[in-house]
Design a protein around this motif. Structure first.
Motif, PDB file in Angstrom:
ATOM      1  N   UNK A   6       0.798  -1.259   0.017  1.00 12.31           N
ATOM      2  CA  UNK A   6       0.064  -0.052  -0.045  1.00 12.31           C
ATOM      3  C   UNK A   6       0.949   1.246  -0.025  1.00 12.31           C
ATOM      4  N   UNK A   7       0.337   2.231  -0.514  1.00  9.32           N
ATOM      5  CA  UNK A   7       0.788   3.572  -0.393  1.00  9.32           C
ATOM      6  C   UNK A   7       0.849   4.089   0.889  1.00  9.32           C
ATOM      7  N   UNK A   8       1.826   4.914   1.436  1.00  9.62           N
ATOM      8  CA  UNK A   8       1.827   5.860   2.466  1.00  9.62           C
ATOM      9  C   UNK A   8       0.804   6.894   2.607  1.00  9.62           C
ATOM     10  N   UNK A   9       0.126   7.297   3.840  1.00 12.38           N
ATOM     11  CA  UNK A   9      -0.826   8.302   3.994  1.00 12.38           C
ATOM     12  C   UNK A   9      -0.427   9.578   3.406  1.00 12.38           C
ATOM     13  N   UNK A  10       1.141   9.815   3.692  1.00 10.18           N
ATOM     14  CA  UNK A  10       1.375  11.183   3.458  1.00 10.18           C
ATOM     15  C   UNK A  10       1.703  11.399   1.959  1.00 10.18           C
ATOM     16  N   UNK A  11       2.039  10.146   1.160  1.00  9.21           N
ATOM     17  CA  UNK A  11       2.296  10.045  -0.115  1.00  9.21           C
ATOM     18  C   UNK A  11       0.993  10.356  -0.874  1.00  9.21           C
ATOM     19  N   UNK A  12      -0.026   9.477  -0.561  1.00  4.11           N
ATOM     20  CA  UNK A  12      -1.378   9.828  -0.829  1.00  4.11           C
ATOM     21  C   UNK A  12      -1.890  11.239  -0.979  1.00  4.11           C
ATOM     22  N   UNK A  13      -1.718  11.793   0.019  1.00  3.27           N
ATOM     23  CA  UNK A  13      -2.133  13.146   0.427  1.00  3.27           C
ATOM     24  C   UNK A  13      -1.401  13.982  -0.702  1.00  3.27           C
ATOM     25  N   UNK A  14      -0.270  14.092  -0.959  1.00  2.00           N
ATOM     26  CA  UNK A  14       0.752  14.840  -1.771  1.00  2.00           C
ATOM     27  C   UNK A  14       0.138  14.646  -3.253  1.00  2.00           C
ATOM     28  N   UNK A  15      -0.067  13.122  -3.583  1.00  6.34           N
ATOM     29  CA  UNK A  15      -0.517  13.000  -4.863  1.00  6.34           C
ATOM     30  C   UNK A  15      -1.878  13.569  -5.145  1.00  6.34           C
ATOM     31  N   UNK A  16      -2.803  13.350  -4.313  1.00  4.59           N
ATOM     32  CA  UNK A  16      -4.306  13.946  -4.445  1.00  4.59           C
ATOM     33  C   UNK A  16      -4.409  15.542  -4.566  1.00  4.59           C
TER      34      UNK A  16
END
Length: 269
Positions: free
Chosen positions: A81-91
């Motif tokens: 899975x992707x890390x939460x911080x990474x998900x937020x940056x991409x979104x």
């Protein structure tokens, strides 16, 4: 001797109507007699594709989300899975791109924020996976395999060019067809997943055959000696592959090649 075959779905195994070849069942049965492992290798979510293969769930292996998840006998045997911080940056970056919309691909379904994107997605890509409209992708609580950009202009020239400039750490960017940019954990791709499967079943590079058509299949081409770019495939996939099919996906190129090169050939059988 070929012991493992893996194929992409869209633009490869399936025709433009998203249909399985008519001779698929016979091909799978013939390969089963030869103890050949057959894998579906796709950028799609397992919930979205497994229904197409209900009759074969106990016989096929599924590499999903561009290698972020592997399923065997209807169970997930590997996930990343992707890390939460990474998900937020991409979104947050994805929200700023015109005519393109971030989508989260999780264990329970796909998540998106925009109503227009939901309508376009249902029109262009009717899916069997739950598509969940949420107020904010930043608040989704689920294991997220990847972030997609659903790009209504062109993923390769629009979203991909913007994200590439950002150099976001620990993320792999891969255009996956005209409308999709896939973004997932660095060190994850179809090729690495194929190597995991080879290790599981003690299968060698020279005993592996793969089929693909688009840029997210390039690493998979490098994981097998019998690497076939589809006749209708992207030019960069054809450059990497060792072979090219005689037929397009509309002409059942995968199953015809398997029949001719393995099932009817004494050299590879």
């Amino acid at each position: 001797m070929v012991k493992l075959i893996a194929t992409d779905m869209d633009g490869t195994l399936l025709n433009s109507n998203h249909e399985i070849p008519n001779d698929f069942k016979d091909t799978i049965n013939d390969l089963k007699e030869k103890d050949v492992v057959f894998a579906i290798s796709t950028g799609r979510n397992y919930l979205d594709i497994s229904y197409k293969f209900d009759d074969y769930k106990d016989e096929l292996l599924f590499i999903c989300e561009n290698g972020s998840a592997i399923y065997y006998k209807d169970e997930c045997i590997y996930s990343k899975f992707l890390e939460k911080d990474t998900i937020n940056k991409l979104v947050k970056l994805g929200r700023e791109i015109d005519n393109a919309y971030p989508v989260l691909c999780g264990t329970k379904g796909l998540y998106l924020e925009d109503e227009k994107a939901l309508e376009s997605l249902n029109t262009l890509f009717p899916m069997n996976v739950p598509v969940i409209k949420v107020d904010s992708l930043l608040d989704v609580e689920d294991g997220i395999f990847k972030v997609n950009m659903f790009d209504l202009i062109d993923a390769e020239t629009n979203s991909y060019s913007i994200f590439k400039k950002e150099n976001i750490e620990n993320v792999t960017l891969t255009p996956s067809g005209e409308y999709w940019l896939d973004m997932f954990s660095f060190g994850t791709n179809k090729g690495i997943a194929i190597k995991r499967v080879q290790d599981m079943f003690n299968i060698d590079y020279k005993e592996t055959m793969v089929f693909g058509d688009h840029l997210n299949d390039i690493e998979m081409m490098e994981s097998a000696y019998y690497s076939y770019a589809m006749k209708n495939g992207h030019k960069n996939v054809k450059k990497v592959a060792n072979f090219q099919t005689k037929y397009t996906n509309e002409e059942c190129g995968v199953t015809k090649t398997i029949q001719e090169e393995i099932l009817k050939s004494k050299e590879l059988a």
